[in-house]
Design a protein around this motif. Structure first.
Motif, short mmCIF file in Angstrom:
data_model
loop_
_atom_site.label_atom_id
_atom_site.label_comp_id
_atom_site.label_asym_id
_atom_site.label_seq_id
_atom_site.Cartn_x
_atom_site.Cartn_y
_atom_site.Cartn_z
N LEU A 22 0.14 -18.83 -2.86
CA LEU A 22 -1.15 -18.17 -2.95
C LEU A 22 -1.76 -17.99 -1.57
O LEU A 22 -2.25 -16.90 -1.23
CB LEU A 22 -2.08 -18.99 -3.85
N ALA A 23 -1.71 -19.01 -0.75
CA ALA A 23 -2.25 -18.92 0.62
C ALA A 23 -1.50 -17.86 1.42
O ALA A 23 -2.12 -17.08 2.17
CB ALA A 23 -2.17 -20.27 1.31
N ALA A 24 -0.19 -17.80 1.26
CA ALA A 24 0.60 -16.79 1.98
C ALA A 24 0.19 -15.39 1.56
O ALA A 24 0.02 -14.50 2.39
CB ALA A 24 2.09 -17.02 1.74
N LEU A 25 0.03 -15.19 0.25
CA LEU A 25 -0.37 -13.87 -0.24
C LEU A 25 -1.75 -13.47 0.28
O LEU A 25 -1.99 -12.32 0.64
CB LEU A 25 -0.36 -13.85 -1.78
N LEU A 26 -2.67 -14.43 0.31
CA LEU A 26 -4.02 -14.13 0.79
C LEU A 26 -4.08 -13.88 2.29
O LEU A 26 -5.06 -13.35 2.80
CB LEU A 26 -4.98 -15.25 0.40
N ASP A 27 -3.00 -14.23 2.98
CA ASP A 27 -2.90 -14.00 4.42
C ASP A 27 -1.83 -12.95 4.72
O ASP A 27 -1.30 -12.88 5.83
CB ASP A 27 -2.57 -15.31 5.13
#
Length: 101
Positions: A22-27
């Motif tokens: 999720l963090a990767a997608l949001l970044d």
């Protein structure tokens, strides 16, 4: 900008990797790209390992150019390490709505 190309992806994170995915997608590197008009990331309420992404691009060509870049290839490879192999993609062109985050 007019959106003429897009898709919806549903992916499942590997056990213990959902927050990292999720963090990767949001970044994601597509977020600062002017040709990417919509980039919406969501999470299943019933299964937090299931993640959803909706993208809208000004054209299929712009999307292809971006995903052919080294930056996008590296991001995709990094994200794939966090996911099961059963991601599903469907054709979708976002046409409107309301962001409320």
């Amino acid at each position: 900008m007019r959106i003429t190309h897009g898709f919806h992806a549903t992916m499942t994170a590997l056990p213990g990797k959902a927050d990292e995915a999720l963090a990767a997608l949001l970044d994601a590197p597509s977020l600062p790209n002017d040709d990417c008009v919509v980039f919406l990331v969501g999470r299943s309420a019933s299964d937090p390992a299931v993640l959803h992404v909706t993208e809208g691009w000004v054209s299929e060509e712009a999307h292809g150019r971006f995903f052919a870049s080294d930056e996008a290839k590296a991001f995709t490879a990094r994200l794939q390490l966090l996911l099961t192999a059963d991601s599903q993609y469907s054709d979708e062109v976002p046409v409107g709505g309301k962001p409320s985050f």
